[in-house]
Scaffold this motif. Structure first.
Motif, PDB file in Angstrom:
ATOM      1  N   MET A 181       0.825  -1.214   0.000  1.00  0.00           N
ATOM      2  CA  MET A 181       0.000   0.000   0.000  1.00  0.00           C
ATOM      3  C   MET A 181       0.859   1.265   0.000  1.00  0.00           C
ATOM      4  N   SER A 182       2.073   1.203   0.551  1.00  0.00           N
ATOM      5  CA  SER A 182       2.902   2.404   0.644  1.00  0.00           C
ATOM      6  C   SER A 182       3.597   2.733  -0.677  1.00  0.00           C
ATOM      7  N   GLN A 183       3.593   1.808  -1.619  1.00  0.00           N
ATOM      8  CA  GLN A 183       4.224   2.052  -2.905  1.00  0.00           C
ATOM      9  C   GLN A 183       3.230   2.772  -3.814  1.00  0.00           C
ATOM     10  N   ALA A 184       3.389   4.082  -3.922  1.00  0.00           N
ATOM     11  CA  ALA A 184       2.459   4.880  -4.731  1.00  0.00           C
ATOM     12  C   ALA A 184       2.761   4.699  -6.211  1.00  0.00           C
ATOM     13  N   ALA A 185       1.730   4.698  -7.015  1.00  0.00           N
ATOM     14  CA  ALA A 185       1.880   4.642  -8.466  1.00  0.00           C
ATOM     15  C   ALA A 185       2.237   6.030  -8.978  1.00  0.00           C
ATOM     16  N   MET A 186       2.941   6.091 -10.095  1.00  0.00           N
ATOM     17  CA  MET A 186       3.250   7.386 -10.704  1.00  0.00           C
ATOM     18  C   MET A 186       1.954   8.099 -11.048  1.00  0.00           C
ATOM     19  N   THR A 187       2.013   9.419 -11.015  1.00  0.00           N
ATOM     20  CA  THR A 187       0.871  10.252 -11.356  1.00  0.00           C
ATOM     21  C   THR A 187       1.291  11.232 -12.441  1.00  0.00           C
ATOM     22  N   LEU A 188       0.464  11.390 -13.456  1.00  0.00           N
ATOM     23  CA  LEU A 188       0.693  12.344 -14.541  1.00  0.00           C
ATOM     24  C   LEU A 188      -0.433  13.364 -14.519  1.00  0.00           C
ATOM     25  N   THR A 189      -0.074  14.646 -14.498  1.00  0.00           N
ATOM     26  CA  THR A 189      -1.056  15.725 -14.540  1.00  0.00           C
ATOM     27  C   THR A 189      -0.665  16.726 -15.615  1.00  0.00           C
ATOM     28  N   SER A 190      -1.626  17.571 -15.957  1.00  0.00           N
ATOM     29  CA  SER A 190      -1.395  18.587 -16.969  1.00  0.00           C
ATOM     30  C   SER A 190      -2.253  19.801 -16.677  1.00  0.00           C
ATOM     31  N   GLN A 191      -1.713  20.974 -16.981  1.00  0.00           N
ATOM     32  CA  GLN A 191      -2.497  22.204 -16.886  1.00  0.00           C
ATOM     33  C   GLN A 191      -3.429  22.336 -18.087  1.00  0.00           C
ATOM     34  N   ASN A 192      -3.187  21.531 -19.135  1.00  0.00           N
ATOM     35  CA  ASN A 192      -3.940  21.645 -20.384  1.00  0.00           C
ATOM     36  C   ASN A 192      -4.891  20.487 -20.653  1.00  0.00           C
ATOM     37  N   ILE A 193      -4.667  19.357 -20.006  1.00  0.00           N
ATOM     38  CA  ILE A 193      -5.439  18.154 -20.291  1.00  0.00           C
ATOM     39  C   ILE A 193      -5.998  17.591 -18.995  1.00  0.00           C
ATOM     40  N   THR A 194      -7.267  17.209 -19.046  1.00  0.00           N
ATOM     41  CA  THR A 194      -7.901  16.512 -17.935  1.00  0.00           C
ATOM     42  C   THR A 194      -8.216  15.107 -18.411  1.00  0.00           C
ATOM     43  N   ASN A 195      -7.874  14.118 -17.593  1.00  0.00           N
ATOM     44  CA  ASN A 195      -8.130  12.735 -17.968  1.00  0.00           C
ATOM     45  C   ASN A 195      -9.605  12.532 -18.328  1.00  0.00           C
ATOM     46  N   ASP A 196      -9.821  11.816 -19.407  1.00  0.00           N
ATOM     47  CA  ASP A 196     -11.157  11.488 -19.927  1.00  0.00           C
ATOM     48  C   ASP A 196     -11.932  12.697 -20.446  1.00  0.00           C
ATOM     49  N   GLN A 197     -11.236  13.794 -20.741  1.00  0.00           N
ATOM     50  CA  GLN A 197     -11.870  14.979 -21.331  1.00  0.00           C
ATOM     51  C   GLN A 197     -11.245  15.246 -22.701  1.00  0.00           C
ATOM     52  N   THR A 198     -12.006  15.823 -23.595  1.00  0.00           N
ATOM     53  CA  THR A 198     -11.556  16.135 -24.948  1.00  0.00           C
ATOM     54  C   THR A 198     -10.372  17.093 -24.942  1.00  0.00           C
ATOM     55  N   LEU A 199      -9.446  16.879 -25.868  1.00  0.00           N
ATOM     56  CA  LEU A 199      -8.323  17.802 -26.035  1.00  0.00           C
ATOM     57  C   LEU A 199      -8.839  19.164 -26.483  1.00  0.00           C
ATOM     58  N   SER A 200      -8.130  20.203 -26.101  1.00  0.00           N
ATOM     59  CA  SER A 200      -8.510  21.552 -26.532  1.00  0.00           C
ATOM     60  C   SER A 200      -7.931  21.823 -27.915  1.00  0.00           C
ATOM     61  N   ASN A 201      -8.302  22.932 -28.496  1.00  0.00           N
ATOM     62  CA  ASN A 201      -7.796  23.369 -29.787  1.00  0.00           C
ATOM     63  C   ASN A 201      -6.272  23.481 -29.779  1.00  0.00           C
ATOM     64  N   GLN A 202      -5.685  23.750 -28.622  1.00  0.00           N
ATOM     65  CA  GLN A 202      -4.225  23.867 -28.503  1.00  0.00           C
ATOM     66  C   GLN A 202      -3.535  22.579 -28.927  1.00  0.00           C
ATOM     67  N   GLN A 203      -4.131  21.416 -28.613  1.00  0.00           N
ATOM     68  CA  GLN A 203      -3.491  20.136 -28.881  1.00  0.00           C
ATOM     69  C   GLN A 203      -3.980  19.467 -30.169  1.00  0.00           C
ATOM     70  N   LEU A 204      -4.720  20.204 -30.994  1.00  0.00           N
ATOM     71  CA  LEU A 204      -5.161  19.656 -32.279  1.00  0.00           C
ATOM     72  C   LEU A 204      -4.161  20.017 -33.375  1.00  0.00           C
ATOM     73  N   PHE A 205      -4.013  19.130 -34.346  1.00  0.00           N
ATOM     74  CA  PHE A 205      -3.097  19.323 -35.464  1.00  0.00           C
ATOM     75  C   PHE A 205      -3.561  20.503 -36.314  1.00  0.00           C
ATOM     76  N   ASN A 206      -2.649  21.091 -37.077  1.00  0.00           N
ATOM     77  CA  ASN A 206      -2.992  22.236 -37.921  1.00  0.00           C
ATOM     78  C   ASN A 206      -2.663  21.939 -39.387  1.00  0.00           C
ATOM     79  N   GLN A 207      -3.072  20.777 -39.840  1.00  0.00           N
ATOM     80  CA  GLN A 207      -2.952  20.362 -41.237  1.00  0.00           C
ATOM     81  C   GLN A 207      -3.958  19.252 -41.453  1.00  0.00           C
TER      82      GLN A 207
END
Length: 184
Positions: A18-44
């Motif tokens: 229980m004391s061995q924590a799993a790695m955590t990934l966070t982002s100021q731009n992405i929320t897990n299970d939410q659509t990517l914003s226009n910032q992360q969409l391709f431009n071609q």
């Protein structure tokens, strides 16, 4: 008697597990299970996003980590093998984040020593989401890998699949964000 011994052993092992924590990934731009914003969409290719890689931060790094790799992969691309949007290798072990835009072609915003592998669009950099017209949402996987090697050596023209093979050979921990997106 054997069942009691096993139960006692499990009770003593549980706090360690229980004391061995799993790695955590966070982002100021992405929320897990939410659509990517226009910032992360391709431009071609009919997509009109800003093609900017997201800010990423990771914590709870496993002991023995010598470097990190970050990828963005679309397993739902209609190719039979998915689509690699971004691969960064050789991120030093003391670096636990990438700034927004770090995936710009040329890699100037990457940490010293880190490098990008050619994506499936054909360039070394971040290639944003761009599913085909009328496609169901694609589940873009942004993953950080903790590796037991300080340096992955690849040929200059390495494919993202070759990078993935080498990354997976050295993984000791990972964390992922998934962003289901239909860009059109």
């Amino acid at each position: 008697m054997k069942i009691k011994t096993i139960a006692v052993a499990l009770l003593f092992a549980l706090p360690t597990f229980m004391s061995q924590a799993a790695m955590t990934l966070t982002s100021q731009n992405i929320t897990n299970d939410q659509t990517l914003s226009n910032q992360q969409l391709f431009n071609q290719w009919g997509c009109t996003g800003k093609n900017e890689s997201p800010q990423l931060s990771w914590t709870d790094v496993p002991a023995g980590t010598k470097s990190f790799a970050v990828t963005m992969y679309d397993p739902d691309a209609p190719t039979g093998s998915g689509w690699w949007h971004w691969s960064v290798i050789n991120i030093p072990a003391n670096v636990h984040s990438l700034t927004e835009g770090a995936g710009a072609v040329g890699g100037k915003a990457l940490p010293k020593g880190a490098s990008m592998v050619t994506n499936d669009f054909g360039f070394k950099g971040f290639g944003g989401a761009c599913p085909p017209p009328n496609a169901k949402p694609h589940n873009y996987q942004i993953t950080v890998y903790a590796l037991n090697t300080a340096n992955i050596k690849l040929p200059e023209n390495a494919s993202p699949a070759l990078a993935g093979y080498n990354i997976l050979a050295h993984v000791i921990g990972k964390a992922r964000l998934i962003a289901p997106t239909n860009a059109r």
